[in-house]
Design a protein around this motif. Structure first.
Motif, PDB file in Angstrom:
ATOM      1  N   LEU A  60      91.779 125.726  89.086  1.00  0.00           N
ATOM      2  CA  LEU A  60      92.970 124.892  88.873  1.00  0.00           C
ATOM      3  C   LEU A  60      94.261 125.650  89.176  1.00  0.00           C
ATOM      4  O   LEU A  60      95.240 125.057  89.643  1.00  0.00           O
ATOM      5  CB  LEU A  60      93.002 124.365  87.442  1.00  0.00           C
ATOM      6  CG  LEU A  60      92.116 123.158  87.167  1.00  0.00           C
ATOM      7  CD1 LEU A  60      91.918 122.976  85.667  1.00  0.00           C
ATOM      8  CD2 LEU A  60      92.704 121.903  87.790  1.00  0.00           C
ATOM      9  N   SER A  61      94.276 126.955  88.929  1.00  0.00           N
ATOM     10  CA  SER A  61      95.493 127.726  89.196  1.00  0.00           C
ATOM     11  C   SER A  61      95.828 127.752  90.691  1.00  0.00           C
ATOM     12  O   SER A  61      97.002 127.764  91.060  1.00  0.00           O
ATOM     13  CB  SER A  61      95.372 129.140  88.635  1.00  0.00           C
ATOM     14  OG  SER A  61      94.439 129.913  89.360  1.00  0.00           O
ATOM     15  N   PHE A  62      94.813 127.737  91.548  1.00  0.00           N
ATOM     16  CA  PHE A  62      95.060 127.657  92.992  1.00  0.00           C
ATOM     17  C   PHE A  62      95.723 126.323  93.333  1.00  0.00           C
ATOM     18  O   PHE A  62      96.675 126.267  94.108  1.00  0.00           O
ATOM     19  CB  PHE A  62      93.747 127.784  93.780  1.00  0.00           C
ATOM     20  CG  PHE A  62      93.263 129.193  93.905  1.00  0.00           C
ATOM     21  CD1 PHE A  62      93.647 129.975  94.976  1.00  0.00           C
ATOM     22  CD2 PHE A  62      92.412 129.735  92.958  1.00  0.00           C
ATOM     23  CE1 PHE A  62      93.199 131.283  95.108  1.00  0.00           C
ATOM     24  CE2 PHE A  62      91.957 131.028  93.070  1.00  0.00           C
ATOM     25  CZ  PHE A  62      92.344 131.814  94.144  1.00  0.00           C
ATOM     26  N   PHE A  63      95.201 125.251  92.754  1.00  0.00           N
ATOM     27  CA  PHE A  63      95.781 123.928  92.957  1.00  0.00           C
ATOM     28  C   PHE A  63      97.243 123.909  92.505  1.00  0.00           C
ATOM     29  O   PHE A  63      98.123 123.427  93.225  1.00  0.00           O
ATOM     30  CB  PHE A  63      94.952 122.880  92.204  1.00  0.00           C
ATOM     31  CG  PHE A  63      95.646 121.584  91.956  1.00  0.00           C
ATOM     32  CD1 PHE A  63      96.105 120.810  93.006  1.00  0.00           C
ATOM     33  CD2 PHE A  63      95.829 121.125  90.658  1.00  0.00           C
ATOM     34  CE1 PHE A  63      96.745 119.600  92.766  1.00  0.00           C
ATOM     35  CE2 PHE A  63      96.457 119.925  90.408  1.00  0.00           C
ATOM     36  CZ  PHE A  63      96.925 119.156  91.472  1.00  0.00           C
ATOM     37  N   CYS A  64      97.514 124.445  91.333  1.00  0.00           N
ATOM     38  CA  CYS A  64      98.883 124.457  90.809  1.00  0.00           C
ATOM     39  C   CYS A  64      99.830 125.241  91.718  1.00  0.00           C
ATOM     40  O   CYS A  64     101.008 124.895  91.846  1.00  0.00           O
ATOM     41  CB  CYS A  64      98.909 125.068  89.412  1.00  0.00           C
ATOM     42  SG  CYS A  64      98.096 124.058  88.162  1.00  0.00           S
ATOM     43  N   ALA A  65      99.323 126.294  92.342  1.00  0.00           N
ATOM     44  CA  ALA A  65     100.154 127.156  93.181  1.00  0.00           C
ATOM     45  C   ALA A  65     100.346 126.620  94.594  1.00  0.00           C
ATOM     46  O   ALA A  65     101.119 127.187  95.362  1.00  0.00           O
ATOM     47  CB  ALA A  65      99.549 128.555  93.234  1.00  0.00           C
ATOM     48  N   ASP A  66      99.685 125.545  94.933  1.00  0.00           N
ATOM     49  CA  ASP A  66      99.840 124.945  96.259  1.00  0.00           C
ATOM     50  C   ASP A  66     101.013 123.969  96.196  1.00  0.00           C
ATOM     51  O   ASP A  66     100.902 122.892  95.604  1.00  0.00           O
ATOM     52  CB  ASP A  66      98.559 124.218  96.663  1.00  0.00           C
ATOM     53  CG  ASP A  66      98.623 123.615  98.058  1.00  0.00           C
ATOM     54  OD1 ASP A  66      99.721 123.555  98.656  1.00  0.00           O
ATOM     55  OD2 ASP A  66      97.563 123.202  98.560  1.00  0.00           O
ATOM     56  N   PRO A  67     102.133 124.311  96.801  1.00  0.00           N
ATOM     57  CA  PRO A  67     103.314 123.455  96.677  1.00  0.00           C
ATOM     58  C   PRO A  67     103.158 122.081  97.337  1.00  0.00           C
ATOM     59  O   PRO A  67     103.885 121.153  96.998  1.00  0.00           O
ATOM     60  CB  PRO A  67     104.423 124.268  97.353  1.00  0.00           C
ATOM     61  CG  PRO A  67     103.721 125.233  98.243  1.00  0.00           C
ATOM     62  CD  PRO A  67     102.379 125.498  97.620  1.00  0.00           C
ATOM     63  N   GLU A  68     102.201 121.949  98.243  1.00  0.00           N
ATOM     64  CA  GLU A  68     101.998 120.664  98.934  1.00  0.00           C
ATOM     65  C   GLU A  68     100.997 119.753  98.231  1.00  0.00           C
ATOM     66  O   GLU A  68     100.980 118.555  98.488  1.00  0.00           O
ATOM     67  CB  GLU A  68     101.511 120.914 100.359  1.00  0.00           C
ATOM     68  CG  GLU A  68     102.482 121.683 101.215  1.00  0.00           C
ATOM     69  CD  GLU A  68     101.915 121.993 102.591  1.00  0.00           C
ATOM     70  OE1 GLU A  68     102.720 122.083 103.521  1.00  0.00           O
ATOM     71  OE2 GLU A  68     100.687 122.136 102.726  1.00  0.00           O
ATOM     72  N   ALA A  69     100.164 120.305  97.367  1.00  0.00           N
ATOM     73  CA  ALA A  69      99.080 119.530  96.765  1.00  0.00           C
ATOM     74  C   ALA A  69      99.608 118.592  95.691  1.00  0.00           C
ATOM     75  O   ALA A  69     100.488 118.939  94.912  1.00  0.00           O
ATOM     76  CB  ALA A  69      98.034 120.459  96.180  1.00  0.00           C
TER      77      ALA A  69
END
Length: 161
Positions: free
Chosen positions: A122-131
């Motif tokens: 989930l932290s990767f998702f949160c760090a993706d500014p486009e997602a």
């Protein structure tokens, strides 16, 4: 044309595409990723979630639930989805500087029944500014008030299949 929704997908989302566990979920996941149903939405999977998917496929083989040929076919299916650009791999160099802060906040407020590996993904998702949204079939994540409140605070959401 509408702006695409950029989804991050959990390992269990891709695994349900590859190995039917629940037929309704399998059909819903396939409807998202099969060629006939393409939209302009984009799907990303972190390398960590992809590794978890591959590990779980190997576990199915180890437990004699699928054959080695079946493992190979599923690996080829994943490669095909990537080659057709239906799924892209989201890597550490793709994340913004806020990744570690997201990880810390998610871990600090984590529900006890949500696994650390899920928080990491989930932290990767949160760090993706486009997602915009995160697809999972994990009810522990879907029902987590802490996770949902945190995602809402950063204008992101979980979507159930």
């Amino acid at each position: 044309m509408n702006q695409p929704v950029i989804y991050h997908i959990d390992a269990n989302f891709l695994l349900n595409y590859l190995i039917p566990d629940n037929n309704d979920i399998h059909k819903a996941v396939r409807a998202k990723l099969d060629r006939d149903n393409w939209s302009n939405d984009l799907y990303r999977i972190s390398k960590y979630a992809l590794g978890e998917t591959l590990k779980r496929i190997m576990t199915f083989q180890y437990n004699n639930k699928i054959t080695w040929d079946s493992v190979t076919r599923r690996m080829e299916t994943i490669r095909g989805l990537i080659d057709m650009k239906k799924i892209s791999i989201f890597d550490l160099e793709d994340i913004n500087d806020e990744w570690e802060e997201h990880l810390k906040k998610l871990m600090k407020n984590k529900d006890p029944y949500v696994e650390k590996a899920d928080i990491f993904i989930l932290s990767f998702f949160c760090a993706d500014p486009e997602a915009n949204a995160f697809y999972t079939v994990d009810s522990r994540i879907i029902k987590s008030k802490d996770i949902n409140n945190y995602l809402k605070s950063i204008k992101k959401r979980i979507e159930e299949v």
